[in-house]
Scaffold this motif. Structure first.
Motif, short mmCIF file in Angstrom:
data_model
loop_
_atom_site.label_atom_id
_atom_site.label_comp_id
_atom_site.label_asym_id
_atom_site.label_seq_id
_atom_site.Cartn_x
_atom_site.Cartn_y
_atom_site.Cartn_z
N THR A 138 -2.29 2.07 5.42
CA THR A 138 -1.08 1.27 5.25
C THR A 138 -0.48 1.53 3.88
O THR A 138 -1.17 1.49 2.86
CB THR A 138 -1.38 -0.23 5.40
N LEU A 139 0.82 1.79 3.87
CA LEU A 139 1.58 2.02 2.65
C LEU A 139 2.40 0.77 2.35
O LEU A 139 3.20 0.33 3.18
CB LEU A 139 2.50 3.23 2.84
N HIS A 140 2.19 0.19 1.16
CA HIS A 140 2.87 -1.06 0.76
C HIS A 140 3.84 -0.75 -0.37
O HIS A 140 3.48 -0.04 -1.32
CB HIS A 140 1.86 -2.10 0.29
N ILE A 141 5.05 -1.30 -0.30
CA ILE A 141 6.10 -0.98 -1.25
C ILE A 141 6.57 -2.23 -1.98
O ILE A 141 6.84 -3.26 -1.36
CB ILE A 141 7.29 -0.30 -0.53
N CYS A 142 6.69 -2.15 -3.31
CA CYS A 142 7.22 -3.19 -4.20
C CYS A 142 6.55 -4.54 -3.93
O CYS A 142 5.36 -4.69 -4.16
CB CYS A 142 8.75 -3.26 -4.09
N TRP A 143 7.30 -5.57 -3.44
CA TRP A 143 6.64 -6.86 -3.19
C TRP A 143 5.55 -6.71 -2.15
O TRP A 143 4.52 -7.40 -2.23
CB TRP A 143 7.66 -7.92 -2.73
N ASN A 206 -10.95 -3.56 -11.13
CA ASN A 206 -11.33 -3.80 -9.73
C ASN A 206 -12.06 -2.59 -9.17
O ASN A 206 -11.52 -1.49 -9.14
CB ASN A 206 -10.08 -4.11 -8.90
N GLU A 207 -13.27 -2.82 -8.72
CA GLU A 207 -14.12 -1.71 -8.25
C GLU A 207 -13.63 -1.08 -6.96
O GLU A 207 -14.10 0.00 -6.57
CB GLU A 207 -15.55 -2.20 -8.06
N HIS A 208 -12.69 -1.74 -6.28
CA HIS A 208 -12.19 -1.22 -5.00
C HIS A 208 -10.91 -0.42 -5.14
O HIS A 208 -10.40 0.10 -4.13
CB HIS A 208 -11.96 -2.38 -4.03
N LEU A 209 -10.36 -0.33 -6.36
CA LEU A 209 -9.04 0.28 -6.55
C LEU A 209 -9.08 1.41 -7.57
O LEU A 209 -9.92 1.42 -8.48
CB LEU A 209 -8.04 -0.79 -7.04
N THR A 210 -8.13 2.34 -7.40
CA THR A 210 -7.92 3.41 -8.37
C THR A 210 -6.45 3.47 -8.73
O THR A 210 -5.60 3.51 -7.84
CB THR A 210 -8.37 4.77 -7.81
N GLY A 219 4.86 -0.10 -16.14
CA GLY A 219 3.52 -0.49 -15.71
C GLY A 219 3.01 0.37 -14.56
O GLY A 219 3.48 1.48 -14.33
N PRO A 220 2.03 -0.16 -13.82
CA PRO A 220 1.44 0.63 -12.73
C PRO A 220 2.46 0.90 -11.62
O PRO A 220 3.25 0.03 -11.28
CB PRO A 220 0.29 -0.25 -12.23
N LEU A 221 2.41 2.10 -11.09
CA LEU A 221 3.30 2.46 -9.98
C LEU A 221 2.52 2.72 -8.70
O LEU A 221 2.86 2.20 -7.64
CB LEU A 221 4.10 3.72 -10.32
N LEU A 222 1.47 3.51 -8.79
CA LEU A 222 0.77 4.00 -7.61
C LEU A 222 -0.71 3.62 -7.69
O LEU A 222 -1.40 4.03 -8.62
CB LEU A 222 0.94 5.51 -7.51
N ILE A 223 -1.16 2.82 -6.71
CA ILE A 223 -2.54 2.35 -6.66
C ILE A 223 -3.09 2.63 -5.27
O ILE A 223 -2.37 2.46 -4.28
CB ILE A 223 -2.63 0.83 -6.94
N MET A 224 -4.35 3.05 -5.19
CA MET A 224 -4.96 3.31 -3.90
C MET A 224 -6.32 2.64 -3.83
O MET A 224 -7.07 2.62 -4.81
CB MET A 224 -5.12 4.82 -3.67
N SER A 225 -6.64 2.09 -2.66
CA SER A 225 -7.98 1.55 -2.46
C SER A 225 -8.95 2.71 -2.32
O SER A 225 -8.60 3.79 -1.82
CB SER A 225 -8.02 0.66 -1.22
N ASN A 226 -10.18 2.51 -2.75
CA ASN A 226 -11.16 3.60 -2.74
C ASN A 226 -11.56 4.03 -1.34
O ASN A 226 -12.06 5.14 -1.15
CB ASN A 226 -12.38 3.19 -3.56
N ASP A 227 -11.34 3.15 -0.34
CA ASP A 227 -11.59 3.57 1.05
C ASP A 227 -10.36 4.25 1.66
O ASP A 227 -10.38 4.64 2.83
CB ASP A 227 -12.02 2.38 1.91
N ILE A 233 2.67 1.04 -3.76
CA ILE A 233 3.70 1.59 -4.64
C ILE A 233 4.52 0.41 -5.17
O ILE A 233 5.24 -0.23 -4.41
CB ILE A 233 4.62 2.58 -3.90
N THR A 234 4.43 0.13 -6.46
CA THR A 234 5.08 -1.07 -7.00
C THR A 234 6.57 -0.89 -7.21
O THR A 234 7.29 -1.86 -7.43
CB THR A 234 4.44 -1.49 -8.33
N GLY A 235 7.06 0.36 -7.16
CA GLY A 235 8.48 0.62 -7.33
C GLY A 235 9.15 0.89 -6.00
O GLY A 235 8.63 0.58 -4.93
N HIS A 236 10.33 1.48 -6.08
CA HIS A 236 11.13 1.78 -4.88
C HIS A 236 11.45 3.26 -4.84
O HIS A 236 12.62 3.67 -4.93
CB HIS A 236 12.42 0.96 -4.89
N ILE A 237 10.43 4.08 -4.67
CA ILE A 237 10.65 5.52 -4.66
C ILE A 237 11.45 5.97 -3.44
O ILE A 237 11.97 7.06 -3.38
CB ILE A 237 9.30 6.26 -4.76
#
Length: 309
Positions: A138-143, A206-210, A219-227, A233-237
């Motif tokens: 699942t890809l999550h964007i901004c809010w 957080n041990e589950h995130l990179t 600030g942070p833009l791109l975060i992925m869970s380790n699984d 994506i915190t922005g609106h690319i």
């Protein structure tokens, strides 16, 4: 390869003029292949604009993609016709029995509210819980990214002093190269448009995130869970070149007296047409997601069981 969308969807005419390869249901059903099923939970108020932006990015892939749109049943959108929703959208009750290779959860203009005060929060948490066992990635964007960080990993958002609006340079984390950022430049531009942020420190602890990409200003833009099941994506690319300008003019008309989007209008003059300087990075990011985290990870045939509890 084509992207399969309804023939009457308004975005079709614009995308066809851009020479994007589209396919109708009748022709898609004759193809002897296993297309990817992508579900888009569209929480944006201007749904037709968001449809166009996301479909454009999903089309730039050698994979055939079948797209379905979903809207919340617990909140009635005021900026799109009921006929558009009834013709092109489904609700969770209509799709919860299905499996999807990928899902996109968009942003929403509710970020100043605590999550629990959002009218459709309970419905959204049910969808996110369902996605754990019914969606490959699942890809999550901004809010939508902030909601995922809060629901899945307990990381809350915080209010910013002013609206963060503009196009900011970001740098990728090179400690552990990952497939999602393969081909991205060491530094690249991406738009942001939000009133809240999330903590870099909370993500890194957080041990589950990179954390994969961040900006000194945004600030942070791109975060992925380790699984690799959740990508935030915190922005609106996905934004078009003029989207921030349209938001700025909307706020001016409303009398909000907004600041100019940073690093956006040429010569900081709102009368100058902004340039689309993040297009290639957006296409590449979506292609990497579809290829490495959806296509290569999804089973050819889903099992018939699902989890809706």
């Amino acid at each position: 390869m084509p992207i399969n969308i309804p023939k009457e969807l308004p975005a079709r005419d614009i995308l066809e003029r851009e020479n994007i390869f589209l396919m109708e249901d009748e022709r898609a059903n004759t193809q002897d292949i296993r297309p990817l099923k992508i579900l888009i939970l569209n929480l944006m108020p201007e749904k037709e604009k968001a449809e166009r932006q996301l479909l454009r990015l999903l089309s730039n892939s050698p994979l055939q993609v079948n797209v379905e749109f979903m809207h919340t049943a617990s909140y009635e959108s005021k900026n799109v016709s009921k006929s558009h929703l009834s013709q092109f959208y489904k609700t969770f009750s209509e799709v919860h029995h299905q499996r999807y290779d990928g899902m996109i959860i968009t942003g929403a203009p509710v970020e100043t509210l605590p999550f629990e005060e959002v009218s459709y929060w309970n419905e959204l948490t049910s969808i996110m819980k369902w996605s754990k066992s019914n969606v490959t990635s699942t890809l999550h964007i901004c809010w939508g990214a902030q909601a995922a960080l809060y629901y899945h990993y307990g990381i809350d958002k915080f209010a910013l002093p002013d609206k963060l609006s503009g196009v900011f340079p970001h740098f990728t984390q090179d400690a552990q190269p990952v497939k999602l950022t393969r081909g991205l430049d060491d530094t690249f531009l991406a738009p942001h448009s939000r009133y809240t942020g999330v903590s870099v420190e909370a993500i890194e602890k957080n041990e589950h995130l990179t954390l994969l990409a961040e900006s000194n200003q945004a600030g942070p833009l791109l975060i992925m869970s380790n699984d690799e099941k959740n990508i935030m994506i915190t922005g609106h690319i996905e934004y078009e070149a003029t989207t921030l300008a349209e938001e700025y003019q909307r706020d001016v008309t409303r009398g909000i007296n907004p600041n100019l989007p940073i690093n956006y209008f040429p010569n900081n003059n709102p009368n100058n047409k902004p340039l689309h300087r993040w297009r290639s990075q957006a296409y590449l990011l979506f292609s990497n997601w579809l290829n490495y985290y959806v296509y290569q990870e999804t089973p050819f045939e889903w099992s018939t069981t699902n989890d809706t509890n």
